[in-house]
Design a protein around this motif. Structure first.
Motif, PDB file in Angstrom:
ATOM      1  N   ASP A  56       0.857  -1.185   0.000  1.00 17.25           N
ATOM      2  CA  ASP A  56       0.000   0.000   0.000  1.00 17.25           C
ATOM      3  C   ASP A  56       0.892   1.233   0.000  1.00 17.25           C
ATOM      4  O   ASP A  56       1.878   1.302   0.734  1.00 17.25           O
ATOM      5  CB  ASP A  56      -0.881  -0.015   1.258  1.00 17.25           C
ATOM      6  N   LEU A  57       0.556   2.231  -0.838  1.00 19.54           N
ATOM      7  CA  LEU A  57       1.353   3.463  -0.879  1.00 19.54           C
ATOM      8  C   LEU A  57       1.219   4.271   0.403  1.00 19.54           C
ATOM      9  O   LEU A  57       2.095   5.044   0.744  1.00 19.54           O
ATOM     10  CB  LEU A  57       0.938   4.325  -2.075  1.00 19.54           C
ATOM     11  N   VAL A  58       0.101   4.119   1.126  1.00 16.93           N
ATOM     12  CA  VAL A  58      -0.108   4.808   2.401  1.00 16.93           C
ATOM     13  C   VAL A  58      -0.340   3.723   3.449  1.00 16.93           C
ATOM     14  O   VAL A  58      -1.468   3.315   3.694  1.00 16.93           O
ATOM     15  CB  VAL A  58      -1.317   5.771   2.327  1.00 16.93           C
ATOM     16  N   PRO A  59       0.719   3.215   4.082  1.00 13.00           N
ATOM     17  CA  PRO A  59       0.603   2.047   4.951  1.00 13.00           C
ATOM     18  C   PRO A  59      -0.308   2.241   6.166  1.00 13.00           C
ATOM     19  O   PRO A  59      -0.869   1.285   6.668  1.00 13.00           O
ATOM     20  CB  PRO A  59       2.047   1.751   5.374  1.00 13.00           C
ATOM     21  N   ASN A  60      -0.468   3.450   6.661  1.00 12.00           N
ATOM     22  CA  ASN A  60      -1.292   3.682   7.854  1.00 12.00           C
ATOM     23  C   ASN A  60      -2.670   4.220   7.498  1.00 12.00           C
ATOM     24  O   ASN A  60      -3.347   4.813   8.333  1.00 12.00           O
ATOM     25  CB  ASN A  60      -0.581   4.648   8.809  1.00 12.00           C
ATOM     26  N   ARG A  61      -3.085   4.016   6.282  1.00 11.43           N
ATOM     27  CA  ARG A  61      -4.344   4.573   5.770  1.00 11.43           C
ATOM     28  C   ARG A  61      -5.542   4.207   6.639  1.00 11.43           C
ATOM     29  O   ARG A  61      -6.425   5.012   6.859  1.00 11.43           O
ATOM     30  CB  ARG A  61      -4.540   4.051   4.350  1.00 11.43           C
ATOM     31  N   CYS A  62      -5.616   2.999   7.151  1.00 17.63           N
ATOM     32  CA  CYS A  62      -6.799   2.541   7.882  1.00 17.63           C
ATOM     33  C   CYS A  62      -6.676   2.703   9.398  1.00 17.63           C
ATOM     34  O   CYS A  62      -7.536   2.237  10.134  1.00 17.63           O
ATOM     35  CB  CYS A  62      -7.095   1.084   7.523  1.00 17.63           C
ATOM     36  N   GLN A  63      -5.621   3.334   9.873  1.00 20.87           N
ATOM     37  CA  GLN A  63      -5.470   3.557  11.304  1.00 20.87           C
ATOM     38  C   GLN A  63      -6.461   4.629  11.756  1.00 20.87           C
ATOM     39  O   GLN A  63      -6.631   5.640  11.087  1.00 20.87           O
ATOM     40  CB  GLN A  63      -4.041   4.004  11.646  1.00 20.87           C
ATOM     41  N   PRO A  64      -7.141   4.415  12.881  1.00 17.41           N
ATOM     42  CA  PRO A  64      -8.087   5.435  13.352  1.00 17.41           C
ATOM     43  C   PRO A  64      -7.355   6.714  13.747  1.00 17.41           C
ATOM     44  O   PRO A  64      -6.208   6.678  14.192  1.00 17.41           O
ATOM     45  CB  PRO A  64      -8.758   4.784  14.556  1.00 17.41           C
ATOM     46  N   PHE A  65      -8.050   7.835  13.555  1.00 17.90           N
ATOM     47  CA  PHE A  65      -7.489   9.123  13.966  1.00 17.90           C
ATOM     48  C   PHE A  65      -7.432   9.180  15.483  1.00 17.90           C
ATOM     49  O   PHE A  65      -8.323   8.695  16.168  1.00 17.90           O
ATOM     50  CB  PHE A  65      -8.359  10.282  13.472  1.00 17.90           C
ATOM     51  N   THR A  66      -6.357   9.783  16.017  1.00 15.25           N
ATOM     52  CA  THR A  66      -6.280   9.956  17.469  1.00 15.25           C
ATOM     53  C   THR A  66      -7.054  11.193  17.899  1.00 15.25           C
ATOM     54  O   THR A  66      -7.509  11.284  19.019  1.00 15.25           O
ATOM     55  CB  THR A  66      -4.814  10.082  17.928  1.00 15.25           C
ATOM     56  N   THR A  67      -7.221  12.133  16.992  1.00 15.62           N
ATOM     57  CA  THR A  67      -8.028  13.328  17.258  1.00 15.62           C
ATOM     58  C   THR A  67      -8.948  13.544  16.056  1.00 15.62           C
ATOM     59  O   THR A  67      -8.601  13.155  14.933  1.00 15.62           O
ATOM     60  CB  THR A  67      -7.160  14.586  17.455  1.00 15.62           C
ATOM     61  N   PRO A  68     -10.105  14.144  16.264  1.00 16.29           N
ATOM     62  CA  PRO A  68     -11.000  14.383  15.133  1.00 16.29           C
ATOM     63  C   PRO A  68     -10.351  15.330  14.127  1.00 16.29           C
ATOM     64  O   PRO A  68      -9.598  16.227  14.508  1.00 16.29           O
ATOM     65  CB  PRO A  68     -12.222  15.036  15.769  1.00 16.29           C
ATOM     66  N   PRO A  69     -10.634  15.144  12.838  1.00 17.28           N
ATOM     67  CA  PRO A  69     -10.069  16.063  11.842  1.00 17.28           C
ATOM     68  C   PRO A  69     -10.692  17.448  11.969  1.00 17.28           C
ATOM     69  O   PRO A  69     -11.817  17.589  12.436  1.00 17.28           O
ATOM     70  CB  PRO A  69     -10.447  15.416  10.508  1.00 17.28           C
TER      71      PRO A  69
END
Length: 129
Positions: free
Chosen positions: A96-109
């Motif tokens: 995957d070009l973005v390996p952490n793509r599916c990691q949940p956000f630690t803070t809301p965007p």
């Protein structure tokens, strides 16, 4: 919009009044497994089933039952295709070009919208220049 035909009935007698209209609705399509930056393609919605429940009767004037509301459930079908960019290394492994793509956000965007023209809500209700 879902097309609808509404027939008015009073005291069990169908009146010659039939309305053809469209009922607006809000949709939400859940897509588990899709992650931020994935590309989603959704096919047009297709009506798979329509279920109606007769009106909910309430006591009205002079003991006559009046209809207060009608429940309509519409089942829609769609197909969602999710794609994401990957590369294949020299050994044939997909990465995957973005390996952490599916990691949940630690803070809301945080989303910042551009300021309206003239800084006063597009000229509505603001001070006159």
């Amino acid at each position: 919009m879902i097309p609808a035909t509404i027939t008015i009935t009073v005291l069990g007698i169908q009146l010659p009044l039939t309305l053809t209209t469209s009922i607006p609705f809000q949709e939400h399509t859940d897509c588990p497994g899709a992650c931020p930056e994935d590309r989603l393609h959704e096919t047009p919605l297709e009506v798979e089933g329509i279920f109606t429940q007769p009106g909910v009767p309430v006591l009205g004037v002079a003991g006559l039952e009046l209809v207060e509301g009608i429940l309509v459930k519409v089942i829609l079908r769609t197909t969602i295709t999710v794609t994401r960019p990957i590369v294949v290394d020299k050994d044939g492994h997909k990465c995957d070009l973005v390996p952490n793509r599916c990691q949940p956000f630690t803070t809301p965007p945080t989303v910042t919208f551009p300021a309206p023209p003239n800084g006063n809500g597009n000229g509505v209700g603001g001070p006159t220049p």
